[in-house]
Structures are given as C-alpha cells and as structure tokens.
Write an enzyme that holds these catalytic residues in place. Structure first.
Site, short mmCIF file in Angstrom:
data_model
loop_
_atom_site.label_atom_id
_atom_site.label_comp_id
_atom_site.label_asym_id
_atom_site.label_seq_id
_atom_site.Cartn_x
_atom_site.Cartn_y
_atom_site.Cartn_z
CB CYS A 103 -11.79 -25.51 -52.03
SG CYS A 103 -11.47 -26.80 -50.83
CB CYS A 110 -13.72 -33.93 -40.29
SG CYS A 110 -13.60 -35.52 -41.13
CB CYS A 114 -6.56 -37.26 -40.88
SG CYS A 114 -7.73 -38.23 -41.84
FE1 SF4 Z 1 -11.54 -35.34 -42.12
FE2 SF4 Z 1 -9.18 -36.54 -42.44
FE3 SF4 Z 1 -10.27 -35.19 -44.51
FE4 SF4 Z 1 -9.32 -33.87 -42.32
S1 SF4 Z 1 -8.13 -35.06 -43.80
S2 SF4 Z 1 -11.25 -33.48 -43.37
S3 SF4 Z 1 -9.84 -35.33 -40.65
S4 SF4 Z 1 -11.08 -37.04 -43.49
#
Ligand code: SF4
Ligand code: SAH
Length: 368
Positions: A103, A110, A114
């Site tokens: 992975c 990021c 989220c």
């Molecule tokens: Fe980015 Fe959302 Fe994926 Fe987390 S879940 S890495 S915040 S896109």
C-alpha cells in the site's frame, strides 16, 4: 542532475535523446534499476563503458530514506519513510495466503479533509514526486525480496496510502507505468489498484493514460451525507461520479469498480442506507464490488466503528442484491498500519497559509 526514478520508459528515452545517448539504453537502465535493484552505475555491466562512466555526472538514483520498519503480529509490515524537510510518509505491506500487497502513499498529507480520515486531518504539505512514489516499491521490494521459489513477495500494489492519488496525477502516471512495464516491475494492470475519493476529470484522464484497476471511496448512499463525509462530493456529486465510473469501464467491460465504504456506527451503516446504496448502484448500471472497511479510530476522531453484526447485516443486503461484498480485515492494528491511520509527520501548509487550492495537479517541490 536527473533522478532516474522520476522517469518511466518514455521519459527515460526522451531524456537519453536529449543528452545525445541511444534511446534503447532506457530498457537496459530500467532492468538494472527495478529488476536487479541496482543503484550503482559502475555495476551495470552491459552498458557501454563510455555511457557508464558518464552517467554519474548527469544522473542519480535517489530514494526516500527508511526511518523505521515495524512488523505486526499478523505479518503486516509498516515502513516510515523520510522524503525530506521533516516530511514522513508510510508504506504498508500486507501478506495474505495468495498475494502480497503493498500500500503506497502519493502525497504528504491530503488536502481533501474527509471527516473520518487521519491523513486528511493532518492537512497537506506537498505532492510526492514519481521517484518518491515508485521509490516506496523499490525499497519495500528490496526489504522483502523473493520467496524460496523465486516468486516476488509483492504481487499487488494498491495506491491507498496517504494522499489522494488523482490529485497528484502527473507524478502518479509515470510511477504506474513503471509498475506495469515489463522492463521494470511487470505487474499486470489488474494487480495495481488506484483508490480515489472521486476526482471525476482525473478518473477520465486515468482511463486514457493508464487504466489500472480502480477503487472508489463511496462511503455514503446520497449526496447529503457524502458532502459531509467526503467533501470533494460537493464539487463532483454522485450522479457525476457514477457516470465517471461507467465511462472508466467502457474500454474494459470485464473489469469492475471496487466501492470502498467505511463503516461508521450510526452514521452510514443502517439497513435503510444499504438499500439506498443498492438503488443508487442499480441505476448506474456497471459491474462493481463492495469492500466494507470497519472504521479505524484515531485520537480526536468523532466516529465509532460499526459493531460486527451491523456490518454483516449491511453486507448481507448488498450480497442479497447480487453484489460481491467483502469486509476488510483490520490488519496491523498493533503498529497503527490500518487504513486511515497512516499518520506520518506532515508540515501542514493548507491550514497555516490557506493559500493552496484544494486540488493540486502539478507536482510540487520536485527533487530533480
Ligand atoms: Fe484524502 Fe479523504 Fe483519501 Fe483521507 S480518505 S487520503 S482525506 S481523500
Ligand atoms: N485518498 C484515496 C486513497 C487513500 S485512503 C481515497 O480516499 O480513496 C484509502 C482508503 O481508506 C479510502 O477508502 C479511505 O476512505 C479509507 N479510510 C480513510 N480513513 C479511514 C479510517 N479512519 N478507517 C477506515 N478507512 C479509512
């Protein structure tokens, strides 16, 4: 100084032409670097002497540095890698009976935020370069090696680590090409999976550039809830996302989309929501599978993991409607290597300066 890990076959050929060398040397270089794991130009014995002597003056092979390597009781192995300026990323190896999956991360942090994701909560610093993306596979491959039968231990790659891969498109695609290229890792298209939160235009570009297997982080059966859990939904709502999934499969009708769905107690895990999901997907009309991910808690998160029986009720509704549905086993719990727990060290630029747009498609801070 050109870092050769930043170039796929086409890039390497173009670079060789630019410095007045023969393009066919590109295949030889790829085999040395990726199949034999060689980083010392002087050891690349089938390269013409003059070229071999010239290489150290114009090129380098620069990898991230492994700063820790932890082995979980269940065999999951987590590498923490330093990509400079105190930025740490994580790469996780997950062994299973029939495969070994690596992975890989694509960004430091990021920007998509989220609400249930530890990486998102740390903010965003920068995109990884192609060298830093493929370098994770190179380093893990060297650490894990081959099994006694000479088979490689890493048989599958999932781009599901830190970051949103399709927000780093230009660096991602050459790295994917290297994973698939027979002169480099030679993995089959179906053994490389890109996971996206649903950046619709980039899904279309990926289909044209390098149509690997695609996983889409769905997490909600309607826009109202998805807007909250996966804020990029406000820009690319479900109707557009479903249409993009269908287009993605246009050229490969035997393929399917894997929908990831994190199970958050009392938020998105009711039987009514499972039925709503069935209706949503039924209307969309393409092949798909579901992968339910029990939520992995992290400090400060407002959510709880759905209880086991609630997850099986939800799964059974999807199965009853004819969808292959798996529940992801939580792996590497003891070393914080589970999904969404990848928590390197991120010097957050998003919150501090608030100057970066939410999606950055150009590589930042290229090291070459
Ligand atoms: Fe980015 Fe959302 Fe994926 Fe987390 S879940 S890495 S915040 S896109
Ligand atoms: N950015 C990409 C890929 C990285 S995240 C994406 O969002 O798809 C990989 C998967 O882990 C995604 O499905 C993501 O939603 C999920 N995930 C994130 N945080 C999680 C958590 N705390 N528990 C379980 N799954 C989580």
């Amino acid at each position: 100084m050109q870092n050769l890990l930043d170039l796929d076959l086409a890039g390497l050929k173009a670079w060789l032409a630019q410095i007045g060398e023969k393009p066919f040397r590109a295949n030889q270089l790829l085999r040395w670097i990726y199949q034999r794991g060689e980083t010392d130009f002087s050891a690349m014995s089938d390269l013409a002497r003059v070229f071999r002597d010239r290489l150290p003056m114009v090129a380098e092979i620069r990898l991230p540095t492994i700063v820790s390597d932890k082995l979980s009781d269940d065999g999951t192995r987590k590498f923490l890698m330093d990509v400079g300026a105190s930025n740490l990323i994580e790469t996780v190896f997950i062994p299973e009976s029939d495969r070994g999956t690596l992975c890989i991360s694509t960004q430091v942090g990021c920007a998509l935020d989220c609400s249930f994701c530890s990486t998102g909560k740390q903010g965003f610093n920068r995109n990884l370069t192609t060298a830093e993306i493929i370098g994770q596979l190179w380093l893990a491959n060297r650490a894990l090696g081959f099994d006694p039968a000479g088979e490689r231990i890493i048989s599958n790659v999932v781009i599901m680590g830190m970051g949103e891969p399709l927000a780093n498109f230009d660096a991602l695609v050459p790295a994917l090409n290297l994973m698939l290229d027979d002169h480099a890792y030679g993995l089959s298209r179906r053994r490389v999976t890109v996971s996206t939160s649903g950046i619709v235009p980039a899904m279309d570009r990926l289909r044209e550039a390098c149509p690997t297997a695609l996983a889409v982080s769905l997490h909600a059966p309607n826009d109202a809830l998805r807007d909250v859990l996966v804020p990029i939904n406000q820009k690319y709502p479900l109707t557009e996302l479903m249409a993009a999934c269908k287009r993605y499969l246009d050229k490969a009708p035997r393929d399917f989309i894997t929908f990831e769905y994190v199970m958050l107690e009392g938020v998105n895990d009711s039987p009514a929501q499972a039925k709503e999901l069935v209706a949503l997907i039924g209307k969309a009309g393409f092949r798909c599978k579901f992968n339910l991910i029990p939520f992995n808690p992290f400090p400060g998160s407002p959510y709880r993991r759905s209880p086991r029986d609630r997850i099986s009720t939800f799964a059974n509704i999807l199965i009853g409607a004819g969808y292959v549905t798996t529940v992801r086993k939580t792996r590497g719990d003891d070393i914080d290597a589970a999904c969404g727990q990848l928590a390197g060290q991120v010097q957050d630029k998003t919150r501090r300066t608030r100057q970066l747009p939410p999606i950055i498609t150009q590589p930042h801070g290229s090291t070459s």
